[in-house]
Design a protein around this motif. Structure first.
Motif, PDB file in Angstrom:
ATOM      1  N   PRO A  79       0.842  -1.212   0.000  1.00  0.00           N
ATOM      2  CA  PRO A  79       0.000   0.000   0.000  1.00  0.00           C
ATOM      3  C   PRO A  79       0.874   1.258   0.000  1.00  0.00           C
ATOM      4  CG  PRO A  79      -0.124  -1.126   2.132  1.00  0.00           C
ATOM      5  CD  PRO A  79       0.644  -2.021   1.217  1.00  0.00           C
ATOM      6  N   PRO A  80       0.337   2.363  -0.506  1.00  0.00           N
ATOM      7  CA  PRO A  80       1.142   3.587  -0.572  1.00  0.00           C
ATOM      8  C   PRO A  80       1.528   4.072   0.835  1.00  0.00           C
ATOM      9  CG  PRO A  80      -1.162   4.014  -1.192  1.00  0.00           C
ATOM     10  CD  PRO A  80      -1.012   2.549  -1.046  1.00  0.00           C
ATOM     11  N   PRO A  81       2.745   4.600   0.961  1.00  0.00           N
ATOM     12  CA  PRO A  81       3.152   5.151   2.264  1.00  0.00           C
ATOM     13  C   PRO A  81       2.395   6.441   2.560  1.00  0.00           C
ATOM     14  CG  PRO A  81       4.839   5.566   0.602  1.00  0.00           C
ATOM     15  CD  PRO A  81       3.785   4.730  -0.060  1.00  0.00           C
ATOM     16  N   LEU A  82       2.209   6.754   3.835  1.00  0.00           N
ATOM     17  CA  LEU A  82       1.652   8.064   4.201  1.00  0.00           C
ATOM     18  C   LEU A  82       2.680   9.143   3.884  1.00  0.00           C
ATOM     19  CD1 LEU A  82      -0.030   8.060   7.716  1.00  0.00           C
ATOM     20  CD2 LEU A  82      -1.128   8.055   5.483  1.00  0.00           C
ATOM     21  N   GLY A  94       1.028   3.270   8.274  1.00  0.00           N
ATOM     22  CA  GLY A  94       1.755   3.661   7.063  1.00  0.00           C
ATOM     23  C   GLY A  94       2.742   4.797   7.258  1.00  0.00           C
TER      24      GLY A  94
END
Lengths: 239, 239
Positions: free
Chosen positions: A72-75, A100
């Protein structure tokens, strides 16, 4: 453990990994896998996919892994956190990793007791262990970086300004007049104080460095509750 | 304890309350009050204000209280939670109380182990104790109501439809296709499953009752993290 995180040292071949210890126990005792079952896996800092159990003994599980999905995309967040009380620290680390957060700075503050810095949970191995637990909970593979800064003033004066460049910079400060913004579409730096909050001097220094003081409403939340509430508010579209 | 919550039994006169035990220890050991100091207080289910320490002994603190402010607004939320693991239950109760949840339903689910219902933390005294800790943390006075329902089907079929009437009704269900909405301006009912989630049968029953399945993104969060994240997302303007 919703995903078994695989390290380079787990691989015995390009597509084969062998698990022992905690991850093996989880597979056999909680998920109760048998040979032929597939389980979610991910390679640290790499892609995710599935591992088929091809060999299972009392001490080892060998998996044939297929890694074909991105994590999943990082924060887009740099989280600057006054060092929490050791009792809460592990849980906060796991929570940050699960949410994240990829860039975590642990800093000193007047209300951080000196003893907090003595906790064994700050060792490299323990940091990594708890970050792994958070990643495995959330199904993520990207290992967060943790930076330890035991002196407040040099951090805020010499390092923080560069961290803030081009980003929305905030310090959570109950009692200030500006509500915390929501739905950011840009990277942010968020500073969160210890139980009892940053002192006025510290908030002043953080503001001098470029942070805006923001509040979350009349309720005073514990750090371990404030962090997910703030992150959810700032990045509801990134979670 | 950012506020001392006062009960009817603490009052010795209309504007005088006497504290002993945990609250006294906090005043003397953590806040280190002296006679003449003022501390934040609130009357359970009533207004908040300050208490001036007028008498302090080893066993009692007498406060002259002025109650002139309303407590923060309650969250317009009915939270339906699969009974958490006892290890996490106290913390989740405190978090819910701190976040302003006033209506909490603890329900059964397939993945709730039978032993969870045996925890002493479900006794009336322990429930109240942990809710008080959450209210005192957040500076709130309104005591949440906790309802215990040990049978899933009768609750969902016979009680839930009436709870949903006129409200946005949601069940947090990782893997569904609808993202959790944000910034609700209307009352809501939110159902959160156990670790491992509601079963498909249970989600089906909740949907039949009128709940919409929503997700929070690709990350799987622990219940104690998911609850503040969901509440912050749904009610960012109410916190």
């Amino acid at each position: 453990m919703n995903l078994a995180l695989l390290f380079d040292s787990d691989f015995v071949d390009a597509d084969r990994a062998v698990l022992r210890g905690r991850r093996l126990t989880h597979l056999t005792s909680v998920i109760k896998v048998a040979t032929g079952d597939r389980v979610p896996v991910g390679r640290v800092d790499g892609p995710m996919g599935t591992g088929e159990v091809v060999r299972l003994t009392d001490s080892e599980a060998e998996l044939r892994v297929t890694l074909d999905q991105p994590p999943p995309p990082p924060l887009p967040l740099t989280l600057v956190l006054a060092m929490p009380r050791p009792k809460m620290f592990r849980r906060i680390l796991q929570t940050c990793a699960a949410l994240g957060v990829k860039d975590l700075w642990l800093i000193n503050s007047y209300k951080v007791e000196k003893s907090f810095w003595q906790t064994p949970w700050l060792s490299e191995d323990h940091l990594r262990e708890n970050l792994v637990l958070g990643l495995e909970q959330a199904k993520d593979t990207r290992m967060p970086a943790v930076h330890i800064r035991k002196l407040f003033k040099p951090f805020v004066e010499d390092e923080l300004p560069a961290l803030l460049a081009g980003k929305q910079a905030l310090v959570a400060h109950p009692g200030t007049s500006v509500p915390c913004p929501a739905h950011l579409e840009e990277p942010a730096v968020l500073c969160v104080g210890p139980e009892g909050g940053f002192t006025d001097y510290e908030v002043g220094k953080l503001q001098e460095a470029g942070c805006q003081g923001v509040h979350l409403g009349p309720r005073i939340l514990r750090v371990e509750t404030a962090v997910p509430v703030l992150i959810s508010r700032l990045f509801d579209s990134c979670l």
